[in-house]
Structure formats: C-alpha cells, structure tokens
Design a protein around this motif. Structure first.
Motif, short mmCIF file in Angstrom:
data_model
loop_
_atom_site.label_atom_id
_atom_site.label_comp_id
_atom_site.label_asym_id
_atom_site.label_seq_id
_atom_site.Cartn_x
_atom_site.Cartn_y
_atom_site.Cartn_z
N SER A 336 0.82 -1.22 0.00
CA SER A 336 0.00 0.00 0.00
C SER A 336 0.85 1.26 0.00
CB SER A 336 -0.93 0.00 1.22
OG SER A 336 -0.17 -0.05 2.42
N MET A 337 2.19 1.11 0.05
CA MET A 337 3.09 2.27 0.05
C MET A 337 4.07 2.18 -1.13
SD MET A 337 4.13 2.94 4.02
CE MET A 337 2.92 3.38 5.25
N ARG A 338 4.74 3.29 -1.38
CA ARG A 338 5.79 3.30 -2.40
C ARG A 338 6.90 2.34 -1.97
NH1 ARG A 338 5.56 8.72 -1.18
NH2 ARG A 338 7.75 8.60 -0.54
N ILE A 339 7.58 1.76 -2.92
CA ILE A 339 8.58 0.74 -2.60
C ILE A 339 9.77 1.31 -1.84
CG2 ILE A 339 7.96 -0.82 -4.48
CD1 ILE A 339 10.21 0.38 -6.12
N GLU A 340 10.01 2.64 -1.97
CA GLU A 340 11.14 3.25 -1.27
C GLU A 340 10.68 3.99 -0.01
OE1 GLU A 340 9.39 6.40 -3.86
OE2 GLU A 340 9.78 4.25 -4.00
N ALA A 341 9.57 3.57 0.58
CA ALA A 341 8.93 4.31 1.67
C ALA A 341 9.87 4.57 2.85
CB ALA A 341 7.69 3.54 2.15
N GLU A 342 10.70 3.60 3.23
CA GLU A 342 11.57 3.78 4.40
C GLU A 342 13.05 3.73 4.02
OE1 GLU A 342 10.36 0.83 7.24
OE2 GLU A 342 8.65 2.03 7.93
N GLU A 343 13.33 4.07 2.78
CA GLU A 343 14.72 4.00 2.31
C GLU A 343 15.63 4.94 3.07
OE1 GLU A 343 17.21 4.55 -1.89
OE2 GLU A 343 15.02 4.51 -1.88
N PHE A 344 15.14 6.13 3.39
CA PHE A 344 15.96 7.13 4.07
C PHE A 344 15.54 7.35 5.52
CE2 PHE A 344 15.90 8.30 -0.47
CZ PHE A 344 17.25 8.15 -0.76
N SER A 345 14.28 7.11 5.84
CA SER A 345 13.78 7.41 7.18
C SER A 345 14.02 6.29 8.17
CB SER A 345 12.27 7.70 7.12
OG SER A 345 11.56 6.54 6.71
N GLY A 346 14.19 5.06 7.69
CA GLY A 346 14.26 3.92 8.59
C GLY A 346 12.86 3.54 9.06
N PRO A 347 12.74 2.63 10.03
CA PRO A 347 11.42 2.19 10.50
C PRO A 347 10.61 3.35 11.08
CG PRO A 347 13.14 0.71 11.27
CD PRO A 347 13.83 1.90 10.70
N VAL A 348 9.45 3.58 10.50
CA VAL A 348 8.55 4.65 10.95
C VAL A 348 7.13 4.10 10.96
CG1 VAL A 348 7.63 6.95 10.48
CG2 VAL A 348 10.03 6.45 9.97
N ARG A 349 6.39 4.35 12.03
CA ARG A 349 5.00 3.90 12.11
C ARG A 349 4.11 4.75 11.21
NH1 ARG A 349 3.75 0.54 16.05
NH2 ARG A 349 1.61 1.28 16.14
N ALA A 350 3.10 4.10 10.62
CA ALA A 350 2.17 4.82 9.74
C ALA A 350 1.37 5.84 10.54
CB ALA A 350 1.22 3.82 9.07
N SER A 351 0.99 6.94 9.88
CA SER A 351 0.23 7.99 10.53
C SER A 351 -0.82 8.52 9.57
CB SER A 351 1.15 9.13 10.98
OG SER A 351 1.84 9.66 9.87
N SER A 352 -1.76 9.29 10.10
CA SER A 352 -2.83 9.87 9.28
C SER A 352 -2.23 10.80 8.23
CB SER A 352 -3.81 10.63 10.16
OG SER A 352 -4.83 11.20 9.39
N GLY A 353 -2.69 10.64 6.98
CA GLY A 353 -2.20 11.48 5.90
C GLY A 353 -0.78 11.15 5.47
N ASP A 354 -0.34 9.92 5.72
CA ASP A 354 1.01 9.49 5.39
C ASP A 354 1.25 9.63 3.88
OD1 ASP A 354 3.47 8.10 5.13
OD2 ASP A 354 2.99 6.95 6.94
N SER A 355 2.26 10.41 3.51
CA SER A 355 2.54 10.68 2.09
C SER A 355 3.14 9.48 1.38
CB SER A 355 3.50 11.87 1.98
OG SER A 355 4.73 11.59 2.64
N ARG A 356 3.56 8.47 2.12
CA ARG A 356 4.16 7.29 1.50
C ARG A 356 3.12 6.36 0.91
NH1 ARG A 356 7.13 4.73 6.43
NH2 ARG A 356 5.08 5.25 7.33
N VAL A 357 1.85 6.53 1.29
CA VAL A 357 0.77 5.63 0.86
C VAL A 357 0.37 5.94 -0.57
CG1 VAL A 357 -1.56 4.83 1.35
CG2 VAL A 357 -0.04 5.44 3.24
#
Length: 468
Positions: A336-357
């Motif tokens: 449900s997210m872009r394939i590079e969603a955590e490439e730079f941020s590392g593990p991050v919990r999903a949140s409302s309005g998440d731009s990675r979705v």
C-alpha cells in the motif's frame, strides 16, 4: 423525572419477549415440520399431531427454558451487553434447556414427539430469542439515550482511569449512567471542574442529597486506605461500589485462587491456553482462513490488478514481525506504500495522511483489505485469526523497555485482528493502551471471545474511521 428508574422494567420486558420468542419458535417448528415443503424432503410417517398438543407442551417447556435463562443471570439489570455477548450464553442455556425437555418427554407419552421438530425447535429457539434480545437491547439503549431509567453515579479519584470513566459516562449515554459528581483529594481535572463536588470525605453527604447509586473508584494503590474509609462511611446504604484495579502492571486481570493441601494460593499468572485449547484455536484458525480465502478470491484478484496498474513494484509487501514466544516470521500484506517508503527514514510507524501511501493503498488500508494475504500466514500456522497485532522487531525492542508488561502480549500467536483493534486502538493509538487490551485478551481467551471479536471487526471495518 427522567432520571427515575424501575429496575424491574428491563428484566420483566426481557422475560416477556423471551417467552413470546420461545412460543414463536414452537409454532414455527411445527409449521416447518408438518406444513411446509420440508415434508417433501422428510416425509411425515406417523401422522400429523394436533397443534393444540404442541401448544400445551409449550406451556410446560417454556418455563423450563425461562428458568435456565434466569439461573444463568440473564435477567439482571443494566448488563450493558452487546448482542454478540448475548448470543453464546443463549446457545448454551437453550441447549441445556433442550436436554431437560428431552428428558421430560421420556415420561410424557400422550402423543409422539417428532425428533425432527426437536432439532428445528432448538435452532429456531436460538434464532427467535436472539432476535428478541436484539430488540430488548435496542429498546434499553433507546431509553437511556432519551434520559430514562438512568442510574446516578459518582467517580472517585484523579487518575487517568478516573478521567476515562467520566468521559465514558458522559459520552456513552447508552450505558445507562448519569454522572452526578466527581470527588478527589488532589489533581482536580480542569475538564471536569463543573462537576467537581469536593474531597472524598464529602462524598457520604453528597450521596444523601443526590441519591447516588453507584460509585466508581479509581484510586492509586497508595490511597487504598481512603477506600476503606469510604466503604465504612457508606455502611447501611444501598449503593454499589465498583473498584477499578490499579495493579495492572503487577497482576493479571483475572486473579484466581487455588488450594493445595489446605494452603490457599492466589494465582496471578497462568498459561493462557491448555494443549486442548491450542488445538481448538488452531482448527478454528485453519478452517476459517481457508473459507475466507476461497470466498475473497475474486476480490483479491481485483486488488492485485489494481496494485499493478496504480504503481510499479511488487504486489506483496513482506516484513519481519514478532509473534508468540518472541519468534520472528514474515508477514504478508498487499503493498500500500511506495517501494522506497523507508529507504531514508528507517522504521517509521504509519500515521494519518502518510505521504508514503499510494492512491490504491489509501483505500486498501482504510478497508483493511491490505491485510487479506495474512490469511496465508494463518493457514501456515504463523498467525491466528484473532490475537495481538504483530509488531516489527525494531519497535518490540523499543516498547519492551518503555511499556509495562509489553512482552506479555507475545504469550499467544499474533492475530489478523484483535481486541485492541475492535475497541478503536488502530492507527496511531497509544501503544500503552493497546497493550492493556492485548493483555486482557491473552488472559481471557475463548473461542466465543474470538468469534465476538470477528463480528466486531466486520463492524469496525465497515464503520471505522481510524485506519490509515
């Protein structure tokens, strides 16, 4: 006055509706067996008995059923139940009543009882009584929302739990309570200053004036001597005192006693599932997941096509999670997210309005359809249909040091849905609160509890707004 109530109203109306429902079950069973098209499939070989005979027998058998329902506490006041809470006790009690009826018919030979009718009567009784209970519960909640039949309550304490209780009573009128006062010796909440009525010592006088019937106590353990004084101060008064346990960090929510050679022990922790219960849960998980996979196959094909059209990348998202006993497994989800969603941020919990979705991902996450591949995890025995939601190793290491008893949730297999999720603990809800719900589930597991959570999950998926 609207707040006036009669504790006999709801139990009496429930009793009457149950009696009507059981009589309808008798008539319906008679009609199905002897006058419907069923006679073409299962012919009547010994003649059609008179309807009057079945009506007469109902006058004998219905009181037996009503007595068994009453003996199991199903006519008490203000049980604040959901229909899913009612259904399984109804099945158990009516099954017991049917056994008593079968025993009684052994001695009653005035006419031949059809065994097919008994099967129809048992199933239709469960159906009609359940419908009747749904009507009763709806009627009860309607009265409460209109301000009738409410019980006056007071809250004692200044803890977060006390504030949560007051919020619950104020926002959920369908529970049948009216908040009359709030008592605390310290840390008065600014949100409830308008109903603050003084210190705990002033509560007895307030009870006389306001006719308080229930006291919800949420005191920290160091203030428990005040609880003893409070109980002594209301001696001789007809009032309920309900204590919210505050030792959740040390003890389980189900304290049991066990006697060994005359020595009483308090068991504050035990293995949640016996070997037999683990077997039952596994069989239930396997059959349920297999059926749902087959039923949702067309939907899953559409989802796969939509994901491929909407964005480049794999269809499935595979991630390591922690389950029972701290074991890792690879969880499956529709991406449900872009394939590079955590490439730079590392593990991050999903949140409302998440731009990675992704665009399709928003819909999948909102409807929880992205979780469907986890049915394969269930089928393989890596997960259960119901259980605490699995978390990533990174966050488990973080939470186990921050949240009391967090690792207790790993005493059962992780689930596709859970008690926390159906109680609104989705999205970015407090991990601490989620953990409390998860631990409650671990300590109170049953097949009936699992089925209840599944029904509530369906409701949450359709009407919930906190998934993203």
């Amino acid at each position: 006055m609207k707040t006036k109530h009669h504790d006999i109203l709801i139990p009496f109306s429930t009793l009457i509706i149950d009696a009507i429902a059981l009589e309808c079950a008798f008539l319906f069973s008679y009609w199905i067996r002897f006058q419907s098209q069923l006679t073409n499939l299962v012919p009547v070989t010994e003649g059609v008995p008179k309807l009057e005979s079945y009506l007469f027998s109902s006058l004998i058998f219905i009181p037996i059923w009503l007595y068994t329902l009453s003996s199991r506490g199903m006519y008490t006041t203000r049980r604040n139940t959901h229909i899913s809470d009612e259904f399984f006790p109804i099945v158990r009690v009516l099954s017991l009543g049917m056994l008593l009826i079968l025993s009684a018919t052994f001695f009653y030979r005035d006419f031949s009882f059809s065994r097919v009718v008994f099967v129809l009567l048992w199933s239709s009784a469960i159906l009609f009584v359940s419908i009747g209970r749904l009507i009763t519960i709806s009627f009860e909640k309607y009265l409460y929302k209109k301000g009738y039949e409410l019980k006056n309550v007071a809250v004692v304490g200044s803890t977060d739990t006390a504030h949560k209780i007051m919020k619950m009573v104020n926002e959920k009128s369908s529970l049948g309570f009216k908040l009359c006062g709030y008592f605390s010796d310290e840390n008065i909440s600014s949100d409830y200053k308008n109903i603050f009525c003084g210190t705990i010592d002033s509560l007895p006088d307030f009870i006389k004036q306001s006719k308080v019937e229930i006291i919800f106590v949420a005191l920290p353990y160091q203030d428990h001597p005040k609880l003893i004084e409070l109980v002594q101060s209301v001696e001789g008064k007809n009032i309920d005192i309900m204590l919210v346990p505050d030792l959740i960090d040390l003890m389980t929510s189900r304290v049991r006693t066990q006697e060994i050679e005359g020595i009483p022990f308090i068991k504050i922790k035990e293995i949640p599932l016996t070997a037999w219960n683990r077997f039952l849960k596994r069989i239930f998980d396997f059959l349920f997941s297999l059926i749902v996979i087959l039923l949702t196959l067309p939907i899953q094909i559409i989802i796969i096509c939509a994901i491929k059209i909407n964005s480049h990348g794999p269809i499935y998202f595979i991630q390591r999670r922690i389950s029972v006993d701290g074991k890792e497994f690879s969880i499956l989800k529709y991406r449900s997210m872009r394939i590079e969603a955590e490439e730079f941020s590392g593990p991050v919990r999903a949140s409302s309005g998440d731009s990675r979705v992704t665009a399709i991902g928003k819909f999948l996450r909102r409807t929880s359809l992205d979780e469907l591949p986890q049915l394969i995890n269930v089928l393989m025995g890596e997960m259960s249909i119901v259980g605490p939601r699995p978390e990533r190793p990174f966050f488990v290491e973080q939470f186990k040091n921050e949240i009391p008893r967090y690792l207790e949730r790993h005493r059962l297999k992780s689930g596709l849905t859970g008690w926390a999720q159906v109680n609104g603990m989705r999205g970015d809800a407090s991990i601490s609160e989620r953990t409390k719900y998860d631990i409650y589930y671990v300590e109170n597991w049953s097949i009936a509890f699992d089925i209840k959570i599944i029904f509530k999950t369906i409701y949450a998926v359709i009407f919930g707004k906190d998934a993203y």
